[in-house]
Motif scaffolding. Structure first.
Motif, PDB file in Angstrom:
ATOM      1  N   LEU A 239     -20.086-131.314 -41.665  1.00 38.75           N
ATOM      2  CA  LEU A 239     -18.811-131.879 -41.238  1.00 38.75           C
ATOM      3  C   LEU A 239     -18.105-132.464 -42.449  1.00 38.75           C
ATOM      4  CD1 LEU A 239     -20.027-133.884 -38.121  1.00 38.75           C
ATOM      5  CD2 LEU A 239     -18.387-131.998 -38.010  1.00 38.75           C
ATOM      6  N   THR A 240     -16.831-132.205 -42.580  1.00 36.79           N
ATOM      7  CA  THR A 240     -15.997-132.886 -43.560  1.00 36.79           C
ATOM      8  C   THR A 240     -14.965-133.683 -42.773  1.00 36.79           C
ATOM      9  OG1 THR A 240     -16.283-131.187 -45.250  1.00 36.79           O
ATOM     10  CG2 THR A 240     -14.377-132.638 -45.467  1.00 36.79           C
ATOM     11  N   LEU A 241     -15.076-135.015 -42.835  1.00 37.60           N
ATOM     12  CA  LEU A 241     -14.248-135.888 -42.012  1.00 37.60           C
ATOM     13  C   LEU A 241     -13.517-136.889 -42.877  1.00 37.60           C
ATOM     14  CD1 LEU A 241     -16.770-136.683 -39.118  1.00 37.60           C
ATOM     15  CD2 LEU A 241     -15.033-134.882 -39.192  1.00 37.60           C
ATOM     16  N   ARG A 242     -12.321-137.220 -42.467  1.00 43.65           N
ATOM     17  CA  ARG A 242     -11.571-138.292 -43.099  1.00 43.65           C
ATOM     18  C   ARG A 242     -11.832-139.584 -42.332  1.00 43.65           C
ATOM     19  NH1 ARG A 242      -5.768-135.081 -43.726  1.00 43.65           N
ATOM     20  NH2 ARG A 242      -6.459-133.584 -45.318  1.00 43.65           N
ATOM     21  N   TYR A 243     -11.907-140.663 -43.074  1.00 46.00           N
ATOM     22  CA  TYR A 243     -12.111-141.946 -42.405  1.00 46.00           C
ATOM     23  C   TYR A 243     -10.997-142.913 -42.784  1.00 46.00           C
ATOM     24  CZ  TYR A 243     -14.008-143.695 -46.863  1.00 46.00           C
ATOM     25  OH  TYR A 243     -14.165-144.060 -48.188  1.00 46.00           O
ATOM     26  N   SER A 267     -14.628-128.170 -39.091  1.00 49.07           N
ATOM     27  CA  SER A 267     -15.146-129.507 -38.774  1.00 49.07           C
ATOM     28  C   SER A 267     -14.550-130.037 -37.481  1.00 49.07           C
ATOM     29  CB  SER A 267     -14.856-130.480 -39.925  1.00 49.07           C
ATOM     30  OG  SER A 267     -15.616-130.159 -41.063  1.00 49.07           O
ATOM     31  N   ALA A 268     -13.286-129.699 -37.209  1.00 46.52           N
ATOM     32  CA  ALA A 268     -12.663-130.125 -35.956  1.00 46.52           C
ATOM     33  C   ALA A 268     -13.372-129.490 -34.768  1.00 46.52           C
ATOM     34  CB  ALA A 268     -11.181-129.763 -35.954  1.00 46.52           C
ATOM     35  N   GLU A 269     -13.733-128.221 -34.893  1.00 45.65           N
ATOM     36  CA  GLU A 269     -14.473-127.555 -33.818  1.00 45.65           C
ATOM     37  C   GLU A 269     -15.864-128.174 -33.671  1.00 45.65           C
ATOM     38  OE1 GLU A 269     -15.639-124.995 -30.767  1.00 45.65           O
ATOM     39  OE2 GLU A 269     -13.689-125.643 -31.531  1.00 45.65           O
ATOM     40  N   SER A 270     -16.518-128.464 -34.784  1.00 41.38           N
ATOM     41  CA  SER A 270     -17.846-129.079 -34.728  1.00 41.38           C
ATOM     42  C   SER A 270     -17.783-130.469 -34.099  1.00 41.38           C
ATOM     43  CB  SER A 270     -18.447-129.168 -36.130  1.00 41.38           C
ATOM     44  OG  SER A 270     -18.674-127.877 -36.664  1.00 41.38           O
ATOM     45  N   TRP A 277     -21.497-132.580 -26.542  1.00 43.22           N
ATOM     46  CA  TRP A 277     -22.929-132.907 -26.514  1.00 43.22           C
ATOM     47  C   TRP A 277     -23.148-134.364 -26.152  1.00 43.22           C
ATOM     48  CZ3 TRP A 277     -25.630-136.286 -29.738  1.00 43.22           C
ATOM     49  CH2 TRP A 277     -27.021-136.250 -29.644  1.00 43.22           C
ATOM     50  N   ALA A 278     -22.322-135.258 -26.754  1.00 41.81           N
ATOM     51  CA  ALA A 278     -22.474-136.687 -26.485  1.00 41.81           C
ATOM     52  C   ALA A 278     -22.127-137.015 -25.039  1.00 41.81           C
ATOM     53  CB  ALA A 278     -21.585-137.491 -27.426  1.00 41.81           C
ATOM     54  N   ALA A 279     -21.170-136.271 -24.459  1.00 39.61           N
ATOM     55  CA  ALA A 279     -20.744-136.556 -23.085  1.00 39.61           C
ATOM     56  C   ALA A 279     -21.835-136.252 -22.072  1.00 39.61           C
ATOM     57  CB  ALA A 279     -19.484-135.761 -22.743  1.00 39.61           C
ATOM     58  N   THR A 280     -22.786-135.379 -22.430  1.00 44.70           N
ATOM     59  CA  THR A 280     -23.868-135.042 -21.509  1.00 44.70           C
ATOM     60  C   THR A 280     -25.033-136.008 -21.606  1.00 44.70           C
ATOM     61  OG1 THR A 280     -24.960-133.575 -23.101  1.00 44.70           O
ATOM     62  CG2 THR A 280     -23.253-132.627 -21.681  1.00 44.70           C
ATOM     63  N   GLY A 281     -24.992-136.897 -22.617  1.00 42.36           N
ATOM     64  CA  GLY A 281     -26.086-137.837 -22.820  1.00 42.36           C
ATOM     65  C   GLY A 281     -25.905-139.084 -22.000  1.00 42.36           C
ATOM     66  N   PRO A 282     -26.848-140.028 -22.104  1.00 43.45           N
ATOM     67  CA  PRO A 282     -26.754-141.279 -21.358  1.00 43.45           C
ATOM     68  C   PRO A 282     -25.581-142.111 -21.828  1.00 43.45           C
ATOM     69  CG  PRO A 282     -28.543-141.399 -22.949  1.00 43.45           C
ATOM     70  CD  PRO A 282     -28.054-139.978 -22.948  1.00 43.45           C
ATOM     71  N   ALA A 283     -25.044-142.921 -20.956  1.00 46.30           N
ATOM     72  CA  ALA A 283     -23.858-143.718 -21.260  1.00 46.30           C
ATOM     73  C   ALA A 283     -24.184-145.017 -21.952  1.00 46.30           C
ATOM     74  CB  ALA A 283     -23.092-144.014 -19.970  1.00 46.30           C
ATOM     75  N   GLU A 284     -25.491-145.311 -22.126  1.00 48.49           N
ATOM     76  CA  GLU A 284     -25.835-146.611 -22.695  1.00 48.49           C
ATOM     77  C   GLU A 284     -25.327-146.790 -24.115  1.00 48.49           C
ATOM     78  OE1 GLU A 284     -27.764-144.750 -21.000  1.00 48.49           O
ATOM     79  OE2 GLU A 284     -28.587-145.917 -19.351  1.00 48.49           O
TER      80      GLU A 284
END
Length: 306
Positions: A239-243, A267-270, A277-284
């Motif tokens: 991933l190449t991301l701007r912060y 990177s936007a697609e990734s 992927w995160a949306a399918t995980g636990p909400a904690e």
């Protein structure tokens, strides 16, 4: 930490990085016993007596004027963050009012947490004093690390970078990330030299990480800013991301850090796949840091002075 020692070591480190030719002084080719400018050369550039500068470099900065500090900062070619650090070392701010106030856990405003949660496609988290991670959203949790699963005393960016083995795999330029984190932590230390919890964190990192000891000894200063990070995420790969670092109104000790990808880039697609992927995980993992049972012999952030 001792303000005099910090001031002395900081000035020496800044003087050592300058050479005569860097500041327009003649270099006669004579062998120098120490790297960088001599004290008398720095004093000449700053327009103060050598004796005055030597006393300042020995840690006696109680009565130095703002004008003299500005002259020395210009001579040393300090950055804005370094200037702030020098100012605080010579004129330390008063301690935060009251132990009761200092002992309260640092929390984000509910509206800020709501904003974090609404930024579904943007990894984001909030850093507090000492680089403690005090709040995050689901995608920020998925990108950098599972904050909700960390023991409270490990929810800290410096701890993560130096003592979490996964950090060396996550950041392609780990050395650059580590240098930035140490520089920011140095700036934090200058803002509150009497903070025992910060001293405890620095002590733990110094004991357990040779890389931290090396970088801490350099006395480099950084401030939180913006830029680009190359990451190697264990789920979605490169991933190449701007912060961007934003300061919420009402709490100068907190900063909001966000990441985003160039629109239409791989990177936007990734990042979109990571969000799925995160949306399918636990909400904690969503939400602000809440006190948990501390490890034996350690205090949770809620019990630490802030």
């Amino acid at each position: 930490m001792d303000p005099r020692t910090e001031l002395s070591e900081f000035l020496r480190s800044r003087r050592a990085r300058l050479r005569p030719e860097d500041v327009g002084l003649p270099d006669y080719g004579t062998r120098r016993r120490v790297p960088g400018l001599r004290r008398e050369e720095l004093a000449q550039l700053a327009g103060v007596s050598t004796a005055y500068y030597i006393r300042l470099e020995q840690g006696h900065g109680e009565n130095v004027s703002t004008a003299v500090l500005d002259s020395i900062a210009r001579a040393l070619r300090l950055t804005p963050a370094e200037r702030e650090h020098l100012q605080r070392l010579t004129k330390p701010p008063r301690r935060r009012s009251g132990r009761a106030a200092a002992a309260r856990p640092q929390q984000v405003r509910p509206a800020l947490q709501q904003l974090l949660d609404a930024m579904e496609g943007v990894p984001a988290y909030v850093l507090g004093r000492r680089l403690d991670i005090v709040a995050w959203n689901r995608l920020g949790n998925a990108l950098t690390g599972d904050f909700s699963a960390m023991p409270p005393e490990q929810r800290n960016m410096a701890w993560h970078v130096f003592l979490d083995p996964a950090a060396r795999e996550l950041y392609d330029d780990w050395e650059g990330k580590a240098t930035d984190v140490v520089g920011i932590l140095r700036l934090e230390a200058g803002r509150d030299l009497d903070d025992p919890r910060l001293a405890s964190l620095i002590g733990e990192l110094s004991l357990k990480s040779a890389d931290f000891r090396r970088l801490w000894a350099a006395h480099d200063i950084r401030d939180k800013g913006h830029g680009t990070k190359d990451l190697h995420h264990p789920v979605v790969g490169r991933l190449t991301l701007r912060y961007e670092t934003l300061r919420p109104a009402g709490d100068p000790d907190q900063v909001l850090v966000t990441y985003h990808a160039e629109p239409g880039s791989p990177s936007a697609e990734s990042l979109r796949l990571l969000a799925s992927w995160a949306a399918t995980g636990p909400a904690e993992g969503v939400g602000s840091a809440t006190p948990a049972a501390p490890a034996e012999g350690r205090e949770s952030p809620a019990e630490r002075p802030r």
